[in-house]
Design a protein around this motif. Structure first.
Motif, PDB file in Angstrom:
ATOM      1  N   THR A 262       1.055  -1.138   0.259  1.00  0.00           N
ATOM      2  CA  THR A 262      -0.434  -0.033   0.054  1.00  0.00           C
ATOM      3  C   THR A 262       0.756   1.167   0.068  1.00  0.00           C
ATOM      4  OG1 THR A 262       0.218   0.560   2.448  1.00  0.00           O
ATOM      5  CG2 THR A 262      -1.820  -1.406   1.755  1.00  0.00           C
ATOM      6  N   LEU A 263       2.024   1.234   0.545  1.00  0.00           N
ATOM      7  CA  LEU A 263       3.256   2.853   0.103  1.00  0.00           C
ATOM      8  C   LEU A 263       3.340   3.043  -1.391  1.00  0.00           C
ATOM      9  CD1 LEU A 263       3.259   1.677   3.829  1.00  0.00           C
ATOM     10  CD2 LEU A 263       5.199   1.397   3.436  1.00  0.00           C
ATOM     11  N   SER A 264       3.264   4.232  -1.456  1.00  0.00           N
ATOM     12  CA  SER A 264       4.140   5.172  -2.214  1.00  0.00           C
ATOM     13  C   SER A 264       5.398   5.219  -2.022  1.00  0.00           C
ATOM     14  CB  SER A 264       3.181   6.300  -3.044  1.00  0.00           C
ATOM     15  OG  SER A 264       4.323   7.407  -1.606  1.00  0.00           O
ATOM     16  N   VAL A 265       5.932   4.990  -3.601  1.00  0.00           N
ATOM     17  CA  VAL A 265       7.500   5.113  -3.877  1.00  0.00           C
ATOM     18  C   VAL A 265       7.604   6.365  -2.210  1.00  0.00           C
ATOM     19  CG1 VAL A 265       9.559   5.848  -5.413  1.00  0.00           C
ATOM     20  CG2 VAL A 265       7.275   4.509  -5.995  1.00  0.00           C
ATOM     21  N   ALA A 266       7.225   7.518  -2.714  1.00  0.00           N
ATOM     22  CA  ALA A 266       7.452   8.757  -1.662  1.00  0.00           C
ATOM     23  C   ALA A 266       7.711   8.475  -0.294  1.00  0.00           C
ATOM     24  CB  ALA A 266       6.431   9.910  -2.017  1.00  0.00           C
ATOM     25  N   GLU A 267       6.957   7.439  -0.061  1.00  0.00           N
ATOM     26  CA  GLU A 267       6.902   6.640   1.467  1.00  0.00           C
ATOM     27  C   GLU A 267       7.914   5.996   1.192  1.00  0.00           C
ATOM     28  OE1 GLU A 267       2.271   6.701   3.130  1.00  0.00           O
ATOM     29  OE2 GLU A 267       2.749   5.374   1.102  1.00  0.00           O
ATOM     30  N   PHE A 268       8.267   5.378   0.546  1.00  0.00           N
ATOM     31  CA  PHE A 268       9.578   3.815   1.145  1.00  0.00           C
ATOM     32  C   PHE A 268      10.457   4.589   0.645  1.00  0.00           C
ATOM     33  CE2 PHE A 268       6.835   0.445  -0.563  1.00  0.00           C
ATOM     34  CZ  PHE A 268       7.641  -0.471  -0.177  1.00  0.00           C
ATOM     35  N   VAL A 269      11.003   5.934  -0.234  1.00  0.00           N
ATOM     36  CA  VAL A 269      12.162   6.506   0.713  1.00  0.00           C
ATOM     37  C   VAL A 269      12.378   7.512   1.638  1.00  0.00           C
ATOM     38  CG1 VAL A 269      13.016   9.078  -0.630  1.00  0.00           C
ATOM     39  CG2 VAL A 269      12.115   7.615  -2.551  1.00  0.00           C
ATOM     40  N   ALA A 270      11.299   7.770   2.401  1.00  0.00           N
ATOM     41  CA  ALA A 270      10.836   8.645   3.885  1.00  0.00           C
ATOM     42  C   ALA A 270      11.280   7.372   4.615  1.00  0.00           C
ATOM     43  CB  ALA A 270       9.431   9.127   3.945  1.00  0.00           C
ATOM     44  N   LEU A 271      10.806   6.130   4.090  1.00  0.00           N
ATOM     45  CA  LEU A 271      11.186   5.040   4.913  1.00  0.00           C
ATOM     46  C   LEU A 271      12.706   5.448   5.326  1.00  0.00           C
ATOM     47  CD1 LEU A 271       8.963   2.274   4.804  1.00  0.00           C
ATOM     48  CD2 LEU A 271       9.289   3.775   7.043  1.00  0.00           C
ATOM     49  N   THR A 272      13.301   4.927   4.110  1.00  0.00           N
ATOM     50  CA  THR A 272      14.692   4.808   3.678  1.00  0.00           C
ATOM     51  C   THR A 272      16.175   6.505   4.294  1.00  0.00           C
ATOM     52  OG1 THR A 272      14.929   3.192   1.105  1.00  0.00           O
ATOM     53  CG2 THR A 272      16.744   4.626   1.757  1.00  0.00           C
ATOM     54  N   ASN A 273      14.838   6.895   4.146  1.00  0.00           N
ATOM     55  CA  ASN A 273      15.963   8.100   4.757  1.00  0.00           C
ATOM     56  C   ASN A 273      15.665   8.292   6.281  1.00  0.00           C
ATOM     57  OD1 ASN A 273      16.326   9.191   2.349  1.00  0.00           O
ATOM     58  ND2 ASN A 273      14.879  10.874   2.016  1.00  0.00           N
ATOM     59  N   ALA A 274      14.879   7.935   6.793  1.00  0.00           N
ATOM     60  CA  ALA A 274      14.692   7.228   8.290  1.00  0.00           C
ATOM     61  C   ALA A 274      15.470   6.756   9.051  1.00  0.00           C
ATOM     62  CB  ALA A 274      13.151   7.574   8.568  1.00  0.00           C
ATOM     63  N   VAL A 275      16.543   5.624   8.316  1.00  0.00           N
ATOM     64  CA  VAL A 275      16.496   4.428   8.679  1.00  0.00           C
ATOM     65  C   VAL A 275      18.199   5.639   9.303  1.00  0.00           C
ATOM     66  CG1 VAL A 275      18.306   2.915   7.991  1.00  0.00           C
ATOM     67  CG2 VAL A 275      16.255   3.085   7.066  1.00  0.00           C
TER      68      VAL A 275
END
Length: 275
Positions: A262-275
């Motif tokens: 259900t996650l958009s590409v932008a949300e995956f990028v946000a998770l990535t940048n929060a790691v």
């Protein structure tokens, strides 16, 4: 009888040189020059660019690329049996075909493209197609050395490449392709177009790199998508646990009860940048 390009029909070439397709090399040959020309045209105007082709085999698509005006074709082929057939094409198009015999997975393709505007056009061997695509999508430097990619995959893989969030086909491949490129399916190719015919329909996918994809560390994005889709039926708070799930979800404001698809590409990028 000569073919559209003045060379012998591909079926004759295969018979003359004993080039039966090898399953171990993921080979399925396209014999119809009208169909391979359609693939070449899907890549756009090739008259001012070099074309990188992986797995030319006896040269069906190679011939179409040259016939349709490719300034130069650089072909990488593992199967030494194909050398005589490819040399005949090179002689027919002097100075326009360079053949490199070796494994594309072990070849510095970026170095081959140095100084040339290049497009990748290939009927990729089924056994290495996805791995090559992921490598081309996850290059450390972006924009990449290529202007576009026009590639053949099994239709199921093609659907995963162009999949949108919320669809069953959406996964890691769809995130990577959607993050860095605009990808679309150009057309399908039926099994009977090949020799030997595969058991599935194939599709031509055309991918154009985005000039400025959302900034993210490509390796970390790979880890995030691998974790999320590795347990795709589980909630994110569970599937992302190994990489700090609750903390990442809190930092991005993403609901931990959602699932990866259900996650958009932008949300995956946000998770990535929060790691």
């Amino acid at each position: 009888m000569a073919s559209l390009d003045g060379l012998p029909p591909l079926r004759e070439v295969i018979e003359q040189h004993g080039l039966n397709a090898k399953k171990s090399l993921g080979q399925n040959f396209l014999l119809d020059l009208n169909l391979t020309s359609k693939i070449a045209r899907s890549a756009g105007d090739l008259t001012q660019t070099a074309v990188l082709e992986v797995g030319p085999g006896p040269g069906g698509l190679t011939r179409a690329l040259l016939l349709n005006g490719a300034k130069k074709v650089i072909a990488i082929e593992r199967d030494e049996r194909c050398r005589p057939a490819l040399e005949e094409i090179a002689a027919h198009y002097p100075g326009r075909l360079e053949v490199i015999f070796g494994d594309a997975l072990k070849t510095d393709i970026g170095a081959l493209a140095a100084g040339l505007p290049i497009r990748i056009v290939a009927n990729l061997p089924y056994n290495v197609g996805t791995e090559l695509l992921i490598r081309w999508l996850t290059l450390p430097e972006w924009p990449p050395y290529y202007e576009s990619m026009t590639l053949m995959f099994q239709r199921e893989v093609a659907q995963r490449i162009v999949a949108a969030p919320g669809s069953d086909a959406y996964g890691r491949l769809g995130v990577l392709a959607g993050w860095r490129t605009n990808a679309k399916i150009a057309f399908d190719v039926p099994p009977q177009a090949f020799t030997p015919p595969p058991k599935v329909t194939s599709s031509i996918v055309h991918l154009v790199p985005r000039d400025a994809p959302l900034p993210a560390d490509v390796k970390v994005l790979g880890r995030v998508t691998e974790a999320a889709f590795g347990q795709r039926r589980k909630m994110l708070r569970q599937s992302l646990k190994s990489i700090g799930g609750e903390r990442l979800l809190a930092a991005t404001g993403i609901d931990g009860t959602r699932r990866a698809e259900t996650l958009s590409v932008a949300e995956f990028v946000a998770l990535t940048n929060a790691v």
